[in-house]
Every structure is written in structure tokens, then in C-alpha cells.
Design an enzyme around this catalytic site. Structure first.
Site, PDB file in Angstrom:
ATOM      1  N   ASP A  40       0.838  -1.199   0.000  1.00 22.05           N
ATOM      2  CA  ASP A  40       0.000   0.000   0.000  1.00 22.05           C
ATOM      3  C   ASP A  40       0.874   1.250   0.000  1.00 22.05           C
ATOM      4  O   ASP A  40       0.643   2.195  -0.765  1.00 22.05           O
ATOM      5  CB  ASP A  40      -0.920  -0.023   1.218  1.00 22.05           C
ATOM      6  N   GLU A 112      -1.665  -5.040  -4.129  1.00 23.45           N
ATOM      7  CA  GLU A 112      -0.773  -4.358  -3.192  1.00 23.45           C
ATOM      8  C   GLU A 112       0.249  -5.328  -2.605  1.00 23.45           C
ATOM      9  O   GLU A 112       1.425  -4.967  -2.423  1.00 23.45           O
ATOM     10  CB  GLU A 112      -1.586  -3.705  -2.079  1.00 23.45           C
TER      11      GLU A 112
END
Length: 223
Positions: A40, A112
Site C-alpha cells: 500500500d 498491493e
């Protein structure tokens, strides 16, 4: 998979492609949530730097809005589809529905996690190299997108309807990857719930649902 990167340590990719639900299966002891947490931040950094360099004339607000459009669950899930992560992801028996794709959030989380694995394996340059080709085709589209909340507000004002009323129903998921749920009431009709990784994203998604329900152009759609 269509990932244009060869891992020095393939075990990192294996871990990135192991959904938490698979950890309930016999013989599986680790899953990809820690890599998702790292990925992320990696995605945020790569996208931020790339936008900063590619659009020197944009103000901070323009850059922020473009980043929000690029770093959201729907867009990341679409990137995951380009790489074929949905088919490669190892999940528990109850996570897949016959004939249906994995949910947007599951695919976005997998993307991610893989980005986190690429960063650990090859550094920021490798992460940049695999992500930027996905960003380039959508940058021009994002630059011309309208704000769905503004579009919905303008419609209400033009028709002398009350201001759209957004209600945050709650959130779920781990602290680093909360998913918010929001409804919006427009002209006496409630639309949603819609979800997003922030209250802002969830409200924007609810506005898109309302615009579609009203038969209006859906501002902010990337399709």
C-alpha cells in the site's frame, strides 16, 4: 500471470499470492497481509512521484485528486486483472464462487501484496518499472474526469432538491486496510451502500451509484 518481473526469491511471490483465507487450509501458515500493508505504501509512493514528475504544471489539489483515482480499490483491482492475479491467488474454499471473479477488495489487496513483494525483492526501481506501465494508459482519462459528488450536487441544485445526504454506515477490515460503507439520499431516494478505502472514496462511489440510478453520466468512472 502477466507480471513483467522475475523474482530473485520466488517465495516472496508465493506469499503475496496467499490470501488470509488460505491460511485456514492445512499446511498454510503465512498469508499476504503484511505484504499488503507494505505494498500500500509502495503504490502510494510510486504513484505520487510519477504524477509529480509527469505533471509539473498541476497544483497540489490536482495531483491529490488524480492519485485518489489511481490508488483506489476499483483501479487496483483492474490492475490485478491485467496481471491475472485473480486466477493465481490462493484462497480458502469459501472465498471463490463458481464462475464469479474474486471481489474488488480481494483483488486490490492482492495487487498491493505483489507490489510489496516486488519492492522487497528488487527495490523501488523494480516497483516503479512494473507499476508505471499500468498507470500511463489511464492518466489522460483521469485528467478529464469530473468529481461525482460535485456532479450530483449540481444536479440537485438545478432541480431545487435538497443537498445530497451522505451517511457513513460503518467500516470493516484490519486497521491498515479499512473499507468504509456509505449511502446517499437524493430527492427522497437512498442509493447504496457503496464502499471505499476512505470515507471520501466511499462517498464518491455512492455518488456514482446515485448518478447511475438517476440516468445521469457517471462522473469519475474509469471504464
Amino acid at each position: 500471470m502477466n507480471l513483467s518481473y522475475t523474482f530473485n526469491e520466488p517465495s516472496r511471490l508465493t506469499l503475496a499470492l496467499t490470501h488470509p483465507s488460505a491460511a485456514l487450509e492445512p499446511g498454510v501458515v503465512e498469508h499476504n497481509q503484511r505484504l499488503e500493508f507494505l505494498g500500500d505504501a509502495v503504490v502510494q509512493l510510486v504513484v505520487t512521484q510519477w504524477l509529480y514528475e509527469m505533471r509539473p504544471g498541476w497544483k497540489e489539489g490536482d495531483l491529490t485528486r488524480a492519485r485518489q483515482r489511481l490508488v483506489n480499490a476499483r483501479t487496483l483491482a483492474r490492475f490485478a486483472d491485467v496481471w491475472g492475479l485473480g486466477e493465481a491467488l490462493r484462497v480458502g474454499k469459501g472465498e471463490r464462487t463458481a464462475g464469479a471473479p474474486l471481489t474488488v477488495n480481494v483483488r486490490a489487496d492482492a495487487f498491493e501484496a505483489v507490489m510489496g513483494a516486488v519492492y522487497l525483492d528488487g527495490g523501488l526501481a523494480a516497483a516503479h518499472a512494473v507499476l508505471v506501465p499500468l498507470l500511463e494508459p489511464v492518466l489522460e482519462a483521469i485528467a478529464t474526469l469530473g468529481d461525482p459528488r460535485s456532479a450530483l450536487l449540481e444536479w440537485c441544485q438545478a432541480g431545487k432538491h435538497p443537498t445530497p445526504a451522505y451517511v457513513v454506515l460503518g467500516s470493516e477490515g484490519p486497521a491498515h486496510a479499512l473499507v468504509f460503507s456509505v449511502t446517499v439520499e437524493v430527492a427522497g431516494q437512498v442509493y447504496g451502500p457503496a464502499t471505499g478505502r476512505s470515507k471520501r472514496d466511499a462517498m464518491a462511489e455512492a455518488a456514482r451509484v446515485a448518478l447511475a440510478g438517476l440516468g445521469l453520466p457517471v462522473a469519475g468512472a474509469l471504464e
